[in-house]
Each structure stands twice: as structure tokens, then as C-alpha cells.
Scaffold this motif. Structure first.
Motif, PDB file in Angstrom:
ATOM      1  N   PHE A 178      17.909  76.524  60.080  1.00 27.17           N
ATOM      2  CA  PHE A 178      16.609  77.202  60.013  1.00 27.17           C
ATOM      3  C   PHE A 178      15.914  76.918  58.685  1.00 27.17           C
ATOM      4  O   PHE A 178      14.713  76.638  58.645  1.00 27.17           O
ATOM      5  CB  PHE A 178      16.794  78.712  60.201  1.00 27.17           C
ATOM      6  CG  PHE A 178      16.535  79.181  61.598  1.00 27.17           C
ATOM      7  CD1 PHE A 178      15.258  79.547  61.996  1.00 27.17           C
ATOM      8  CD2 PHE A 178      17.556  79.244  62.521  1.00 27.17           C
ATOM      9  CE1 PHE A 178      15.009  79.975  63.287  1.00 27.17           C
ATOM     10  CE2 PHE A 178      17.328  79.668  63.815  1.00 27.17           C
ATOM     11  CZ  PHE A 178      16.048  80.035  64.203  1.00 27.17           C
ATOM     12  N   PHE A 182      12.838  74.524  59.812  1.00 29.76           N
ATOM     13  CA  PHE A 182      11.809  75.424  60.327  1.00 29.76           C
ATOM     14  C   PHE A 182      10.885  75.931  59.212  1.00 29.76           C
ATOM     15  O   PHE A 182       9.993  76.716  59.469  1.00 29.76           O
ATOM     16  CB  PHE A 182      12.456  76.617  61.048  1.00 29.76           C
ATOM     17  CG  PHE A 182      12.977  76.286  62.411  1.00 29.76           C
ATOM     18  CD1 PHE A 182      12.302  76.678  63.556  1.00 29.76           C
ATOM     19  CD2 PHE A 182      14.142  75.567  62.562  1.00 29.76           C
ATOM     20  CE1 PHE A 182      12.792  76.370  64.812  1.00 29.76           C
ATOM     21  CE2 PHE A 182      14.644  75.248  63.806  1.00 29.76           C
ATOM     22  CZ  PHE A 182      13.959  75.656  64.946  1.00 29.76           C
ATOM     23  N   LYS A 183      11.130  75.478  58.010  1.00 27.24           N
ATOM     24  CA  LYS A 183      10.366  75.991  56.876  1.00 27.24           C
ATOM     25  C   LYS A 183       8.884  75.641  56.969  1.00 27.24           C
ATOM     26  O   LYS A 183       8.026  76.448  56.602  1.00 27.24           O
ATOM     27  CB  LYS A 183      10.968  75.443  55.575  1.00 27.24           C
ATOM     28  CG  LYS A 183      10.343  76.015  54.322  1.00 27.24           C
ATOM     29  CD  LYS A 183      11.030  75.446  53.069  1.00 27.24           C
ATOM     30  CE  LYS A 183      12.469  75.882  53.003  1.00 27.24           C
ATOM     31  NZ  LYS A 183      13.116  75.442  51.744  1.00 27.24           N
ATOM     32  N   TRP A 240      11.419  81.803  59.363  1.00 30.15           N
ATOM     33  CA  TRP A 240      12.612  81.036  59.000  1.00 30.15           C
ATOM     34  C   TRP A 240      13.365  81.717  57.860  1.00 30.15           C
ATOM     35  O   TRP A 240      14.608  81.723  57.842  1.00 30.15           O
ATOM     36  CB  TRP A 240      12.222  79.609  58.594  1.00 30.15           C
ATOM     37  CG  TRP A 240      11.586  79.525  57.216  1.00 30.15           C
ATOM     38  CD1 TRP A 240      10.259  79.525  56.932  1.00 30.15           C
ATOM     39  CD2 TRP A 240      12.274  79.458  55.971  1.00 30.15           C
ATOM     40  NE1 TRP A 240      10.048  79.472  55.577  1.00 30.15           N
ATOM     41  CE2 TRP A 240      11.276  79.420  54.960  1.00 30.15           C
ATOM     42  CE3 TRP A 240      13.602  79.430  55.587  1.00 30.15           C
ATOM     43  CZ2 TRP A 240      11.588  79.358  53.608  1.00 30.15           C
ATOM     44  CZ3 TRP A 240      13.927  79.368  54.231  1.00 30.15           C
ATOM     45  CH2 TRP A 240      12.916  79.325  53.248  1.00 30.15           C
ATOM     46  N   HIS A 244      17.140  83.081  58.003  1.00 30.10           N
ATOM     47  CA  HIS A 244      18.076  82.490  57.041  1.00 30.10           C
ATOM     48  C   HIS A 244      18.737  83.566  56.188  1.00 30.10           C
ATOM     49  O   HIS A 244      19.977  83.597  56.043  1.00 30.10           O
ATOM     50  CB  HIS A 244      17.332  81.483  56.170  1.00 30.10           C
ATOM     51  CG  HIS A 244      18.187  80.882  55.090  1.00 30.10           C
ATOM     52  ND1 HIS A 244      19.088  79.868  55.332  1.00 30.10           N
ATOM     53  CD2 HIS A 244      18.276  81.159  53.757  1.00 30.10           C
ATOM     54  CE1 HIS A 244      19.695  79.547  54.201  1.00 30.10           C
ATOM     55  NE2 HIS A 244      19.210  80.309  53.232  1.00 30.10           N
ATOM     56  N   LYS A 297       7.152  72.429  67.499  1.00 35.02           N
ATOM     57  CA  LYS A 297       7.833  73.724  67.561  1.00 35.02           C
ATOM     58  C   LYS A 297       8.789  73.794  68.750  1.00 35.02           C
ATOM     59  O   LYS A 297       9.916  74.268  68.628  1.00 35.02           O
ATOM     60  CB  LYS A 297       6.788  74.832  67.643  1.00 35.02           C
ATOM     61  CG  LYS A 297       7.367  76.228  67.784  1.00 35.02           C
ATOM     62  CD  LYS A 297       6.257  77.253  67.866  1.00 35.02           C
ATOM     63  CE  LYS A 297       6.811  78.656  68.078  1.00 35.02           C
ATOM     64  NZ  LYS A 297       5.751  79.657  68.201  1.00 35.02           N
ATOM     65  N   ASN A 342      12.009  71.717  68.172  1.00 31.41           N
ATOM     66  CA  ASN A 342      12.946  72.367  67.246  1.00 31.41           C
ATOM     67  C   ASN A 342      13.615  73.570  67.892  1.00 31.41           C
ATOM     68  O   ASN A 342      14.806  73.818  67.704  1.00 31.41           O
ATOM     69  CB  ASN A 342      12.207  72.798  65.973  1.00 31.41           C
ATOM     70  CG  ASN A 342      11.932  71.631  65.065  1.00 31.41           C
ATOM     71  OD1 ASN A 342      11.819  70.498  65.519  1.00 31.41           O
ATOM     72  ND2 ASN A 342      11.832  71.894  63.764  1.00 31.41           N
ATOM     73  N   LYS A 343      12.825  74.336  68.674  1.00 29.60           N
ATOM     74  CA  LYS A 343      13.417  75.492  69.353  1.00 29.60           C
ATOM     75  C   LYS A 343      14.461  75.049  70.368  1.00 29.60           C
ATOM     76  O   LYS A 343      15.497  75.690  70.541  1.00 29.60           O
ATOM     77  CB  LYS A 343      12.313  76.306  70.041  1.00 29.60           C
ATOM     78  CG  LYS A 343      11.440  77.093  69.072  1.00 29.60           C
ATOM     79  CD  LYS A 343      10.268  77.737  69.767  1.00 29.60           C
ATOM     80  CE  LYS A 343      10.717  78.780  70.764  1.00 29.60           C
ATOM     81  NZ  LYS A 343       9.564  79.469  71.398  1.00 29.60           N
TER      82      LYS A 343
END
Length: 590
Positions: free
Chosen positions: A393, A397-398, A412, A416, A568, A571-572
Motif C-alpha cells: 500500500f 497506492f501513495k 494508503w 499502512h 486504480k 492496483n485494486k
């Protein structure tokens, strides 16, 4: 500064345990006189001499025992352990007591319940000679022999060097090196034991559960039932072992203060003995007479023995009342020259207490203690699932949907931070459980506990650094970023090594090679997931399009530009597959 002091305390504690017994407090070795160094005794002749100032004695007499380097040798020694034993039964407990000659070099040890049964070094300084005075007991055996273990350095030592034999005045002296006196052997068992009546006429504890000793040579088997109108109990013990099989009656599931019974294969003959364990030490053999109707069978690598014991033995110390309930321990290991070595596997421990003279039951047990199971579960949960997910994450996801927040922070960051805090908490709890179970440091777990100490230290460093991090615009932020990355990556790598070493520990009894294979697959999947996300991020940065993906069936379809959050869905999808696969791997190991 206080952080460095805290870490120094942790690492010093770990290092202190690794240093061995340079202070000479080696009571744990009183029984077999073997240093807990993890190496074999030197095969070469020892360059040391053991002498006494008299060859005959009377009860209460004093004899000076000297240990010195041989004149022809330039060697020295750092550690030693001196004991006196019955020359006819050298595997029996020490006899008499010692008086110090030079307290600066030596100290008295408590073996069992008696202080002064043995004498050892006080520090690891180099020595060429030491002396101690042995005081004869009031009722000594006819001949007494002195034994010495000498440590030249950590990996080089000699165990149970046979010294002079001294005799009670009027008794016939025996040679310096003797063979233990012959013990009356038990009768021969005509046939193997049977499990047919387990739970009906006798209580049984078996490993594997439900095995049959009459047909399975890998079956560990203990049975017992009342006889003679409830005045005695007949025990049957069987198992594959090179040296001995044993069982113990215990008030709890911790080794120590236990009533022990051993069936030993000492070369071409077998013996059956009662003993007592006062702690995590070598058992102290009991005088003969506690057991009767002994019978033994050695065949196909399996030791089987049968004996009868009275329910009450008030005249014998440390023989438990069989009308009471106890946990049962079942263990096996090697034996050499009449001496037994530490059990090779974690003992099988009955799940519940049982009254030994009570009604028959078919018992169950486990070789994996509950605290160690929790230790493994918590560590796997923290590092296999939480830390790995939290790192992904933070890494990938940053920069996605940075305008979206949760409780005042980006999503994120919340994920985290939450998962990392939980992981540190689980690690801290798991870290304490083996110490609670062992009552201290484990000397037989290899490098696993040392690496675990390093992981625990890094786990504490990380959140402290995070709390003290500079503001994002601060010029010192880059130093925090690098330190946080290095400490985190190092902790994750060490944790992976620690997990691989942990699954091989005998206290967990995880299937091999199945578990290492699952863990290897898990590590490869972490690398693959990270690589997929890196490639995807690179494509988003260099291409003038975005992606819409369909996660159904695992098919990725390149379509058209999405407004808002590029990449998005991809990544998900990856993080979903990662978490799901980690959970499956986690369950497979558990």
C-alpha cells in the motif's frame, strides 16, 4: 539517546544468552556432564591429568582432587566440571560433596536438591591447574570414581574424562578405568504389545494417534492399568529409538519436578529405571527397588518394556502417588555408555490430566505446545499478511487518488499505519511467548531466536522513527525516508529468514518439505506482485492513456482513458489477489 539505550538492552540480553556458561553456572549439565555448546566431544586424547592425594578413605574423610595440564602439553583450559560418582554405577547421581580450595577460580554447584555435588569454573580465564576437596558421605559406595569435563574453548572440549578410583578403607581397589558393573537385566518380553484393549481395560497414549505397536514400528505407545486390587499399576512403554524411550508424570505441562521412567538400550542389554527431573536438567536416577516384574524387548529398532509399580511408595522420595491425576510426557532419544542424552523431538504431552490408577481412557496428546503454536500464528499473521500488505500500500497506492482521504489522512497512509501498528503489537506478544514457555532462553533453537531479537528491535525502531519523522517539506525528510526504507526492508528480510527457520523447529512439528515449499511460493508471489505494480506504475507515467480492467476471471482488458484515478482498478485487482493468496498460504501452513 534513550532509543539507543533501549536497543542496547535488547541486544545485550540476546548476546548474553549466546555467550554460553562462561560464569560456570552449569548445573544443567550435572547429569551427563556435557556442555550445551552444540558440538561433539573431542575425539583426541585429553591433554589433562586428574590426580587425588589418597586412594582409600573412610566416611567423612577429605580427598584433594587436582586437575592440571599434562606436563607434555602447552594447552590450557577455560572451563571444567568435577563430580564424584559410584564407580560401579557411573550413570547414577553424584555422591559426596566438595569444598572449595580457590574460590577465585572455582564455585560449588547445586545438582538436584543438594548444594556442592559438583564444582566448576567461575570465569573463562585461562587455567593450567585447579583443586577441590571432596568430602565423603556418611554412607559411601565401596568405590568412588572422579569424572571431569574440561573445556579448552567453545568448540573443543572433553566430556566425562575418567579419573582415579578411590575405595572405602578395607575394600578392594579397582583400576582407574573401569566398566560399569553389570546390572540384572529384565526378563525378555515374549511378544509385542497390543493396543486392542485401549480405552476398555487399559489407558493408552499413542503417537501417531490410533497407531498399533504390534504392527507399526513407528508407533510410540504407553499403556497402564491397575492390578492387585488397585495396589499396583502395570506400565507398558514402546517406541522406535536408538537409545531410550521414557515417560514422565507431571503436575503441569512444563518440564521440571517430574516422576520419570526410562527404558534404555545400552548396547547389547537393556535397563529399566525410575528417575526424577528437578528442572530442565538431566534426570537423577533413583535407587533400585521402585519397580518390579520388569521385562524388556529390543527388536527392529524398537524398545519395549513392561514393569509394575506400587501405587504408593512413601519410603521413596520423588515417587508420585498414582491415585492422583497427572499430565503424561512421552519422549525418546540417544543413549551412550549408560548415559542418556536430551530427547531428540519435542515430548508428546497428554491433552488432559489422568488419574493413573483410575478408569481406562484412550488419551490424546500433542508434541506442539499451545504457547508455541500461538507464537507461530501471531508471527505469520503479522509478517505474512499485515506487513506485506502494508508495504505494498505504501509503495504503490501513495500517488493514486491522492485527493481522497479517510479520517483526515490519505487512504494508503491509514491502511499502512494501521496494519503496521497491529503487526508490531502482534510481534511483541509473539516475541514473549517462547520465553514464557521455556522459562528463559532456548539453547537448542539455533539462530532463530537471535534473528528474532533483531526483528523485534527493528519492529520497535520503525514506529518510533515514524512518530519523530520531519515534516514533508523539511530538508531532513529524505534522511527519514531512507532510514525508514532500510530498517523496514531489513526487518522484512530478517523476518522471512526467521519464519523459514521457525517452521523447522521441533516444537511446531509442521510438515516438511510442504511448509518450506508453501513459504517459498509465498515469497515469490510477493516479488511478483511488487513487480507487476512497478511495471504498471511505469507504464502510467510514460504512456498517454489509462487503463480500465476487468478483474473477473483474472482477465486484464486495455480500454480507454478513465477520468480521476488512473490505474486504480488494476492496483485494486493486484492487491485483492495478493491479500487473498496470502490468506490461502497462511491457512495452508496453519
Amino acid at each position: 539517546m534513550w532509543l539507543l539505550c533501549f536497543l542496547l538492552v535488547i541486544l545485550t540480553g540476546c548476546a548474553d544468552q549466546a555467550a554460553g556458561y562462561s560464569n560456570g553456572k552449569v548445573s544443567i549439565a550435572c547429569g551427563d556432564m556435557t556442555p550445551q555448546h552444540g558440538y561433539e566431544s573431542s575425539p583426541y586424547p585429553p591433554p589433562y591429568n586428574i590426580t587425588v592425594d589418597k586412594s582409600a578413605f573412610s566416611p567423612g574423610d577429605h580427598i584433594t582432587v587436582s586437575l592440571r595440564v599434562a606436563p607434555s602439553s602447552s594447552a590450557h583450559f577455560k572451563g571444567f566440571l568435577i563430580e564424584a560418582r559410584d564407580a560401579g554405577r557411573p550413570s547414577s547421581p553424584a555422591v559426596g560433596s566438595f569444598i572449595l580450595v580457590d574460590p577465585a577460580k572455582s564455585q560449588l554447584l547445586q545438582c538436584g536438591h543438594t548444594q556442592g555435588f559438583a564444582v566448576s569454573h567461575r570465569d573463562s580465564s585461562k587455567k593450567i591447574q585447579v583443586q577441590a576437596v571432596w568430602e565423603s558421605p556418611k554412607n559411601p559406595p565401596g568405590q568412588v570414581q572422579f569424572f571431569v569435563t574440561v573445556v579448552q574453548k567453545y568448540k573443543v572440549y572433553w566430556v566425562r574424562i575418567a579419573g582415579p578410583v578411590v575405595s572405602v578403607s578395607g575394600a578392594t581397589a579397582v583400576p582407574t578405568t573401569i566398566t560399569p558393573a553389570e546390572v540384572t537385566s529384565p526378563a525378555a518380553l515374549p511378544t509385542a504389545f497390543s493396543s486392542a484393549d485401549c480405552g476398555r481395560s487399559k489407558s493408552c497414549l499413542r503417537d501417531p494417534p490410533g497407531c498399533h505397536p504390534e504392527s507399526d514400528t513407528h508407533c510410540f505407545f504407553l499403556s497402564f492399568h491397575s492390578e492387585e486390587g488397585g495396589m499396583s499399576v502395570m506400565f507398558e512403554l514402546s517406541g522406535p529409538a536408538e537409545g531410550y524411550v521414557s515417560f514422565a508424570l507431571s503436575q503441569d505441562k512444563w518440564m521440571g519436578n517430574d516422576d520419570v521412567y526410562l527404558c534404555v538400550n545400552d548396547g547389547h542389554r537393556g535397563t529399566i529405571n525410575a528417575a526424577y527431573v528437578s528442572g530442565r536438567t538431566h534426570p537423577e536416577m533413583a535407587p533400585e527397588g521402585a519397580l518390579r516384574d520388569q521385562a524388556l524387548r529390543l527388536a527392529n529398532g524398537v524398545i519395549q518394556c513392561r514393569f509394575r509399580r506400587n501405587v504408593l511408595l512413601p519410603q521413596m522420595e520423588n515417587r508420585f502417588d498414582l491415585n492422583q491425576s497427572y499430565f503424561l510426557f512421552l519422549a525418546h532419544g540417544r543413549a551412550q555408555h549408560g548415559l542418556i542424552h536430551r530427547h531428540e523431538r519435542q515430548p508428546l504431552i497428554s491433552t488432559n490430566r489422568i488419574v493413573i490408577s483410575g478408569p481406562p481412557e484412550d488419551l490424546s496428546g500433542s508434541r506442539s505446545p499451545l504457547l508455541i503454536k500461538f507464537h507461530g500464528v501471531l508471527m505469520l499473521t503479522g509478517w505474512m499478511w499485515m506487513v506485506s500488505t502494508a508495504v505494498l500500500f505504501a509503495r504503490h497506492f501513495k500517488h493514486l487518488c491522492s485527493h481522497t482521504s479517510l479520517l483526515g489522512h490519505q487512504i494508503w497512509f491509514q491502511v499502512h499505519r494501521t496494519m503496521m501498528v497491529l503487526a508490531v503489537g502482534l510481534t511483541a506478544v509473539a516475541f514473549t511467548l517462547p520465553f514464557i514457555y521455556r522459562g528463559g532462553w532456548s539453547k537448542h533453537a539455533g539462530s532463530h531466536p537471535y534473528i528474532g531479537c533483531a526483528v523485534m528491535a527493528l519492529s520497535i525502531i520503525q514506529p518510533i522513527m515514524a512518530v519523530l519523522r520531519p515534516a514533508p517539506q523539511s530538508p531532513r525528510r529524505i534522511f527519514f525516508n531512507w532510514m525508514h526504507l532500510i530498517a523496514g526492508t531489513t526487518g522484512q528480510l530478517l523476518a522471512a529468514v526467521c519464519i523459514f527457520l521457525g517452521v523447522g523447529q521441533q516444537a511446531l512439528l509442521l510438515p516438511s518439505p510442504w511448509c518450506p515449499a508453501v513459504l517459498t511460493g509465498w515469497l515469490l508471489w510477493i516479488v511478483l506482485a511488487d513487480l507487476l505494480l512497478l511495471i504498471h506504475s511505469h507504464r502510467l507515467q510514460t504512456a498517454d492513456f489509462n487503463i480500465q480492467e476487468d478483474c473477473a476471471g483474472g482477465v486484464l482488458t486495455w480500454k480507454y482513458r478513465l477520468p480521476g484515478c488512473p490505474g486504480k482498478s488494476y492496483n485494486k485487482c493486484i492487491i485483492f489477489l495478493f491479500v487473498k493468496s496470502s490468506f490461502v498460504t497462511y491457512n495452508s501452513i496453519l
